[in-house]
Design a protein around this motif. Sequence first.
Motif, PDB file in Angstrom:
ATOM      1  N   HIS A   1       0.843  -1.188   0.000  1.00  0.00           N
ATOM      2  CA  HIS A   1       0.000   0.000   0.000  1.00  0.00           C
ATOM      3  C   HIS A   1       0.882   1.243   0.000  1.00  0.00           C
ATOM      4  N   ALA A   2       0.567   2.178  -0.874  1.00  0.00           N
ATOM      5  CA  ALA A   2       1.281   3.452  -0.929  1.00  0.00           C
ATOM      6  C   ALA A   2       0.293   4.559  -0.591  1.00  0.00           C
ATOM      7  N   LEU A   3       0.645   5.362   0.388  1.00  0.00           N
ATOM      8  CA  LEU A   3      -0.195   6.481   0.818  1.00  0.00           C
ATOM      9  C   LEU A   3       0.364   7.756   0.193  1.00  0.00           C
ATOM     10  N   LEU A   4      -0.497   8.525  -0.471  1.00  0.00           N
ATOM     11  CA  LEU A   4      -0.078   9.675  -1.252  1.00  0.00           C
ATOM     12  C   LEU A   4      -0.827  10.915  -0.813  1.00  0.00           C
ATOM     13  N   ALA A   5      -0.096  12.006  -0.612  1.00  0.00           N
ATOM     14  CA  ALA A   5      -0.707  13.306  -0.310  1.00  0.00           C
ATOM     15  C   ALA A   5      -0.311  14.266  -1.424  1.00  0.00           C
ATOM     16  N   GLY A   6      -1.291  14.928  -1.998  1.00  0.00           N
ATOM     17  CA  GLY A   6      -1.033  15.871  -3.079  1.00  0.00           C
ATOM     18  C   GLY A   6      -1.739  17.181  -2.824  1.00  0.00           C
ATOM     19  N   GLY A   7      -1.289  18.207  -3.507  1.00  0.00           N
ATOM     20  CA  GLY A   7      -1.916  19.506  -3.330  1.00  0.00           C
ATOM     21  C   GLY A   7      -1.725  20.392  -4.541  1.00  0.00           C
ATOM     22  N   VAL A   8      -2.495  21.462  -4.590  1.00  0.00           N
ATOM     23  CA  VAL A   8      -2.367  22.479  -5.629  1.00  0.00           C
ATOM     24  C   VAL A   8      -1.866  23.740  -4.950  1.00  0.00           C
ATOM     25  N   ASN A   9      -0.719  24.250  -5.410  1.00  0.00           N
ATOM     26  CA  ASN A   9      -0.136  25.428  -4.762  1.00  0.00           C
ATOM     27  C   ASN A   9      -0.805  26.711  -5.245  1.00  0.00           C
ATOM     28  N   ALA A  10      -0.369  27.829  -4.739  1.00  0.00           N
ATOM     29  CA  ALA A  10      -0.989  29.117  -5.061  1.00  0.00           C
ATOM     30  C   ALA A  10      -0.844  29.483  -6.536  1.00  0.00           C
ATOM     31  N   ASP A  11       0.161  28.922  -7.222  1.00  0.00           N
ATOM     32  CA  ASP A  11       0.354  29.186  -8.647  1.00  0.00           C
ATOM     33  C   ASP A  11      -0.489  28.264  -9.529  1.00  0.00           C
ATOM     34  N   GLY A  12      -1.224  27.331  -8.905  1.00  0.00           N
ATOM     35  CA  GLY A  12      -2.062  26.405  -9.667  1.00  0.00           C
ATOM     36  C   GLY A  12      -1.356  25.153 -10.134  1.00  0.00           C
ATOM     37  N   HIS A  13      -0.149  24.899  -9.647  1.00  0.00           N
ATOM     38  CA  HIS A  13       0.594  23.698 -10.027  1.00  0.00           C
ATOM     39  C   HIS A  13       0.353  22.582  -9.020  1.00  0.00           C
ATOM     40  N   ARG A  14       0.159  21.377  -9.532  1.00  0.00           N
ATOM     41  CA  ARG A  14      -0.005  20.216  -8.654  1.00  0.00           C
ATOM     42  C   ARG A  14       1.352  19.761  -8.132  1.00  0.00           C
ATOM     43  N   GLU A  15       1.376  19.337  -6.885  1.00  0.00           N
ATOM     44  CA  GLU A  15       2.605  18.854  -6.256  1.00  0.00           C
ATOM     45  C   GLU A  15       2.301  17.601  -5.445  1.00  0.00           C
ATOM     46  N   ILE A  16       3.271  16.715  -5.409  1.00  0.00           N
ATOM     47  CA  ILE A  16       3.196  15.601  -4.482  1.00  0.00           C
ATOM     48  C   ILE A  16       3.782  16.093  -3.172  1.00  0.00           C
ATOM     49  N   LEU A  17       2.977  16.120  -2.139  1.00  0.00           N
ATOM     50  CA  LEU A  17       3.426  16.617  -0.837  1.00  0.00           C
ATOM     51  C   LEU A  17       4.073  15.521  -0.016  1.00  0.00           C
ATOM     52  N   GLY A  18       3.672  14.297  -0.235  1.00  0.00           N
ATOM     53  CA  GLY A  18       4.256  13.190   0.513  1.00  0.00           C
ATOM     54  C   GLY A  18       3.858  11.864  -0.080  1.00  0.00           C
ATOM     55  N   LEU A  19       4.722  10.887   0.070  1.00  0.00           N
ATOM     56  CA  LEU A  19       4.461   9.534  -0.393  1.00  0.00           C
ATOM     57  C   LEU A  19       5.058   8.591   0.637  1.00  0.00           C
TER      58      LEU A  19
END
Length: 79
Positions: free
Chosen positions: A44-62
């Motif tokens: 199992h892989a747990l993934l946290a992602g987000g969209v920053n203030a510039d509108g770019h998607r980022e992987i915050l943690g894996l």
Amino acid sequence: MARDLDEQVEAFRTRPPDAGPYTFAAADALVLKVREGGRVVNVHALLAGGVNADGHREILGLQSPRRRTARGGWRSSGT
């Protein structure tokens, strides 16, 4: 080569989330099949992602918990 990759992974895992604030954040989980000890097992892989203030998607943690426990999830992953 693996040692260099380990250093890059550790740098990614310990980087500060400096592109925030994040306008959107989500958590998800994946089930991957990997070879372990000559067998194919589910991991199992747990993934946290987000969209920053510039509108770019980022992987915050894996996180991929390595030990098997009766209770899974973020808490049992050791972080």
